[in-house]
Motif scaffolding. Structure first.
Motif, short mmCIF file in Angstrom:
data_model
loop_
_atom_site.label_atom_id
_atom_site.label_comp_id
_atom_site.label_asym_id
_atom_site.label_seq_id
_atom_site.Cartn_x
_atom_site.Cartn_y
_atom_site.Cartn_z
N GLY A 278 0.79 -1.23 0.00
CA GLY A 278 0.00 0.00 0.00
C GLY A 278 0.82 1.27 0.00
N ILE A 279 2.12 1.17 -0.18
CA ILE A 279 2.95 2.37 -0.24
C ILE A 279 3.92 2.25 -1.41
N GLN A 280 4.43 3.40 -1.85
CA GLN A 280 5.42 3.43 -2.91
C GLN A 280 6.41 4.56 -2.64
N PHE A 281 7.68 4.29 -2.79
CA PHE A 281 8.69 5.34 -2.72
C PHE A 281 9.89 4.91 -3.54
N MET B 163 -0.43 -5.99 16.76
CA MET B 163 0.37 -4.76 16.70
C MET B 163 0.90 -4.51 15.30
N VAL B 164 1.25 -5.58 14.60
CA VAL B 164 1.86 -5.44 13.28
C VAL B 164 0.86 -4.86 12.27
N PRO B 165 -0.33 -5.48 12.05
CA PRO B 165 -1.25 -4.86 11.09
C PRO B 165 -1.76 -3.51 11.56
N SER B 166 -1.79 -3.27 12.87
CA SER B 166 -2.23 -1.96 13.37
C SER B 166 -1.25 -0.87 12.94
N VAL B 167 0.03 -1.13 13.15
CA VAL B 167 1.05 -0.16 12.74
C VAL B 167 1.09 -0.04 11.22
N ASP B 168 0.98 -1.18 10.52
CA ASP B 168 0.97 -1.14 9.05
C ASP B 168 -0.20 -0.30 8.54
N LEU B 169 -1.34 -0.43 9.21
CA LEU B 169 -2.53 0.33 8.81
C LEU B 169 -2.29 1.83 8.98
N VAL B 170 -1.69 2.23 10.09
CA VAL B 170 -1.39 3.64 10.33
C VAL B 170 -0.42 4.17 9.28
N ILE B 171 0.59 3.36 8.95
CA ILE B 171 1.58 3.79 7.95
C ILE B 171 0.92 4.02 6.59
N VAL B 172 0.05 3.07 6.19
CA VAL B 172 -0.60 3.18 4.89
C VAL B 172 -1.55 4.38 4.87
N ALA C 110 -9.12 1.29 -0.21
CA ALA C 110 -8.62 0.02 -0.76
C ALA C 110 -7.25 -0.40 -0.23
N PRO C 111 -6.23 0.51 -0.21
CA PRO C 111 -4.91 0.06 0.27
C PRO C 111 -4.90 -0.39 1.73
N ALA C 112 -5.88 0.06 2.49
CA ALA C 112 -5.91 -0.28 3.92
C ALA C 112 -6.65 -1.57 4.21
N ILE C 113 -7.45 -2.04 3.25
CA ILE C 113 -8.30 -3.21 3.49
C ILE C 113 -7.51 -4.45 3.93
N PRO C 114 -6.38 -4.83 3.28
CA PRO C 114 -5.64 -6.03 3.73
C PRO C 114 -5.20 -5.93 5.19
N HIS C 115 -4.81 -4.74 5.62
CA HIS C 115 -4.33 -4.57 6.99
C HIS C 115 -5.49 -4.62 7.99
N ILE C 116 -6.63 -4.08 7.60
CA ILE C 116 -7.82 -4.15 8.45
C ILE C 116 -8.26 -5.60 8.62
N CYS C 117 -8.27 -6.34 7.51
CA CYS C 117 -8.66 -7.77 7.57
C CYS C 117 -7.70 -8.55 8.47
#
Length: 299
Positions: free
Chosen positions: A36-39, A83-92, A101-108
């Motif tokens: 869900g991110i690009q750099f 904790m992992v998907p929670s932090v991933d969700l905040v980052i995204v 849409a990019p947050a859906i996998p982390h929410i699930c």
């Protein structure tokens, strides 16, 4: 059934994490987009590899807990893992996307880890109904040329592959079903069947059913130590001092059982035979055998 379904889902989560971890290690740019991110990396995928190893390890731990049936450890791992998907969700979400849409996998992942963890903790394993093991010495070697013992084989009780060099054994099934390994053959025995195990012949038995199996064992020539081993095993099982498969929980008691039973191990287990012989002789010197015979030695 519920616990099996939860374990199956947890197994899939573990495999999913393994896949994600390997993807970050093998195809970091594609994995980054799915995350869900690009750099711009400029060819430096250090953080991708860090995340890949993290996810790979997490997935393998979850799969290991499922395989080992460590449900409590699995539940704790899943709950802490939120904790992992929670932090991933905040980052995204911090990247200001206009869609969810990019947050859906982390929410699930967050919902699944939390939900499965809670369900595993509240869905307690039912305690198995206590089964009573019986052993009756019908004819003792002390009064005759053979030992005849009637005994129950508890559900899922089994012995490792072994042999006896002092006597032969004849198993006769009085009720239930029993799998008997004899040499290279595996026999499915039912009520009325019998099988002769010669001296030095490799064998084992396993009651794979959920019901008790009653058998008559005839030892030729008779052996009072063998009789004592079964009576002690019965007593330990009934006092919850043996596992569900009939193995004494205390190492000294197991060593004494092997010694009295004249059980000679096969394969890599044979390497432990001298150690068990030493423990058995030491236990006899310290009076443990006499203690067990006083407590359990009457059939």
């Amino acid at each position: 059934m519920i616990r099996k379904n939860i374990s199956a889902v947890a197994w899939l989560i573990g495999l999913g994490l393994v896949f994600i971890g390997l993807r970050f290690l093998i195809a970091p740019e594609k994995a980054e987009i799915s995350y869900g991110i690009q750099f711009v990396e400029d060819g430096d995928y250090s953080f991708h590899y860090i995340k890949g190893v993290r996810d790979l390890l997490s997935g393998l731990l979850i799969c290991t807990f499922v395989w080992a049936k460590q449900r409590k450890a699995l539940a704790i791992a899943l709950l802490l893992g939120t904790m992992v998907p929670s932090v991933d969700l905040v980052i995204v979400l911090s990247h200001g996307y206009t869609t969810i849409a990019p947050a859906i996998p982390h929410i699930c992942a967050l919902v699944l880890c939390f939900g499965l963890g809670v369900m595993l903790l509240i869905n307690k394993t039912r305690k198995p109904i206590k089964q009573h093991k019986t052993v009756e010495v019908v004819r003792s070697a002390a009064t005759g040329e053979e030992s005849v013992i009637e005994m129950t084989i508890l559900p899922h009780e089994k012995t490792p592959l072994h042999y006896h060099h002092l006597f032969s054994e004849t198993f006769e099934i009085l009720s239930g079903n029993l799998i008997v390994g004899k040499g290279k053959n595996m026999l499915q025995l039912t009520c009325g069947d019998s099988v002769l195990i010669e001296r030095n012949e490799r064998h084992y038995f396993h009651n794979k059913s959920n019901k008790e199996c009653k058998i008559k064992v005839t030892i030729r020539p008779g052996n009072t130590n063998f009789e004592h081993s079964l009576l002690i095993a019965k007593g330990l099982a009934n006092d919850n001092l043996a596992s569900s498969t009939g193995i004494p929980k205390k190492l000294l008691d197991l060593a004494l059982f092997i010694y009295l039973n004249n059980a000679n191990m096969i394969g890599f287990q044979k390497l432990a035979q001298p150690f068990f012989s030493y423990l058995a002789k030491n236990a006899i010197k310290k009076g443990r055998l006499q203690e067990l015979l006083r407590t359990y030695g009457k059939g």
